[in-house]
Design a protein around this motif. Structure first.
Motif, mmCIF file in Angstrom:
data_model
loop_
_atom_site.group_PDB
_atom_site.id
_atom_site.type_symbol
_atom_site.label_atom_id
_atom_site.label_comp_id
_atom_site.label_asym_id
_atom_site.label_seq_id
_atom_site.Cartn_x
_atom_site.Cartn_y
_atom_site.Cartn_z
ATOM 1 N N THR A 138 -3.321 -5.668 -9.889
ATOM 2 C CA THR A 138 -4.607 -5.903 -9.240
ATOM 3 C C THR A 138 -4.449 -6.933 -8.118
ATOM 4 O O THR A 138 -5.023 -6.795 -7.047
ATOM 5 N N GLU A 139 -3.632 -7.929 -8.377
ATOM 6 C CA GLU A 139 -3.428 -8.958 -7.354
ATOM 7 C C GLU A 139 -2.303 -8.596 -6.387
ATOM 8 O O GLU A 139 -2.430 -8.811 -5.187
ATOM 9 N N PRO B 276 -2.668 -3.280 -5.702
ATOM 10 C CA PRO B 276 -3.694 -2.542 -6.467
ATOM 11 C C PRO B 276 -3.499 -1.021 -6.452
ATOM 12 O O PRO B 276 -3.848 -0.357 -7.426
ATOM 13 N N ARG C 153 -9.500 -3.555 -5.343
ATOM 14 C CA ARG C 153 -9.182 -4.808 -6.037
ATOM 15 C C ARG C 153 -10.426 -5.409 -6.680
ATOM 16 O O ARG C 153 -10.400 -5.826 -7.843
#
Ligand code: ATP
Ligand code: MG
Length: 420
Positions: A201-202, A205, A183
């Motif tokens: 990504t949040e 990931p 991340r």
């Protein structure tokens, strides 16, 4: 105004008689092969409580967040058409305490799954999977066996060219730290990633590794790799799985980007792909899910399995012979021949032969045409002459030879010809 015509729902398809032989072949192969390895068939309902899938598959996955067919029934419960088989099988294992007598139960299943995806070649909203699951075994040998049974199944179905891809995605001990490392690396690259990957990504990931957007590929190739972040136990486990696959002569390609979309997968993950499928190239995918049974309220029971897409497998196989072929076509040409024909038809069918007859009183020429179309092996004709002699004229369609057979002998005669 003529009544409105209906069409199958977008993303669903009819499996027509002309293509059913391929399905029969892969279903028969499953029934024959999996019991050899100790897998027993289980059939679970096609709908379950929505929460079972949300918990079992993971709320952040594409499946749960956007692909499920969820509805409220008249009693107000939220139900979902199963998008995959594992959660339902795990529920059944827990509900019926199936690990009580046999601490390492093994199951296989097949049936329809439902996901609201964008329909395209090899991707449907109702599709079918063959599913294999083994519980209660944590040693690497079962990982190797699951891979071996998957490949043996594909071979039994007649699939030739395919590739096995393998990875380990760590466990609850080492993966969270890797996900954070990933991340952090992704946040630095946010500007160079597609919108989906920025969101992933949040939320998830690992799913970035699965991204197919061409512009993202150079960034993704440079990301930290899970293989460099495995704990000692996961490393040893993976090394032993690979040693056993080598021992069994199974070839594979390692791919550090092979992650499954499902949160509960741990350690071994694998996939079989075929270039012949085009963009949707995955035939089957599987792996270990050691945390799932406990997550769904059961005992601390490990699990490993795979799911195979039946539509994709059928597409890859050479067209099997049409099963529709008729053994005997009966052609009663005079009204008097109808009753003997009905009795003969019944007796031949009881003897296990495929028999059809002309019921509409058409002439010989049109009946022979029909027999040809059905690719009948034999035609038995009874017109005025045959009635007078109490015989049937039996024509072998392959050699176009015919012989007179006494009415009392014709059933035995045809059986002998077709069985002999
Ligand atoms: P894909 O990457 O093709 O979306 P997946 O990772 O979603 O596959 P799994 O959930 O592991 O696949 O399902 C196992 C197999 O089921 C796949 O390898 C594929 O053969 C088949 N499959 C999955 N989704 C579909 C679909 N919508 N239509 C037809 N087959 C499917
Ligand atoms: Mg998918």
């Amino acid at each position: 105004m003529s009544p409105r015509k209906f069409q199958a729902i977008k993303g669903t398809r009819d499996i027509l008689p002309a293509e059913i032989s391929g399905w029969h072949r892969i279903e028969a192969a499953a029934r024959e092969l999996f019991p050899r390895y100790g897998y027993r068939e289980i059939r679970t309902p096609v709908f379950e409580e929505t929460e079972l899938f949300a918990r079992g598959i993971g709320a952040e996955t594409d499946i749960v967040s956007k692909e499920m067919y969820t509805f409220e029934d008249q009693g107000g419960s939220s139900l979902t058409l199963r998008p995959e088989a594992t959660a339902g099988i795990v529920r059944a294992v827990i509900e019926h305490n199936l690990a009580a007598d046999d601490p390492a139960p093994k199951f296989w299943a097949l049936g329809p799954m439902f996901r609201r995806e964008r329909p395209q070649k090899g991707r449907y909203r109702q599709f079918h999977q063959v599913d294999v699951e083994a519980f209660g075994m944590s040693r690497p040998s079962i990982d190797a066996e699951i891979v071996e049974v998957a490949l043996a199944y594909l071979e039994a179905c007649g699939l030739r060219d395919c590739e096995l891809v393998l990875n380990s995605t760590g466990d609850a001990k080492c993966r969270p730290a890797y996900v954070e490392t990933l991340r952090a690396a992704l946040r630095k690259e946010a500007g160079r990633l597609c919108a989906d990957c920025q969101r992933r990504t949040e939320t998830n990931p690992l799913r970035v590794l699965d991204c197919k957007v061409p512009e993202d590929q150079p960034v993704i190739d440079g990301l930290p790799r899970i293989g460099d972040h495995l704990c000692a136990e996961c490393r040893d486990h993976f090394a032993e799985v690979r040693r056993e696959l080598d021992l069994l002569g199974i070839r594979y390609r390692l791919d550090h980007r092979l992650v499954r979309g499902l949160d509960y997968y741990t350690r071994t993950t694998f996939e079989v792909t075929s270039g012949a499928l085009g963009a949707q190239n995955s035939v089957l995918g599987g792996g270990r899910y050691d945390g799932l049974v406990k997550e769904l309220g059961g005992p601390d029971l490990t699990g490993i399995g795979f799911a195979l897409g039946m539509e994709r497998l059928v597409m890859l196989l050479p067209q099997a012979e049409d099963e529709g072929r008729c053994d005997v076509f009966l052609a009663p040409l005079v009204p008097d021949a109808l009753d003997p024909a009905l009795l003969l038809q019944r007796d031949l069918r009881r003897a296990g032969l495929r028999v059809l007859m002309e019921n509409e009183g058409r002439g010989l020429k049109s009946q022979m045409k029909k027999a040809d179309k059905l690719r009948a092996r034999f035609v038995a004709i009874r017109g005025e002459d045959e009635r007078a002699k109490d015989i049937w004229m039996v024509r072998d369609m392959a050699g176009s030879v015919q012989e007179e057979v006494k009415a009392g002998d014709v059933a035995r005669h045809l059986e002998a010809k077709l069985r002999g």
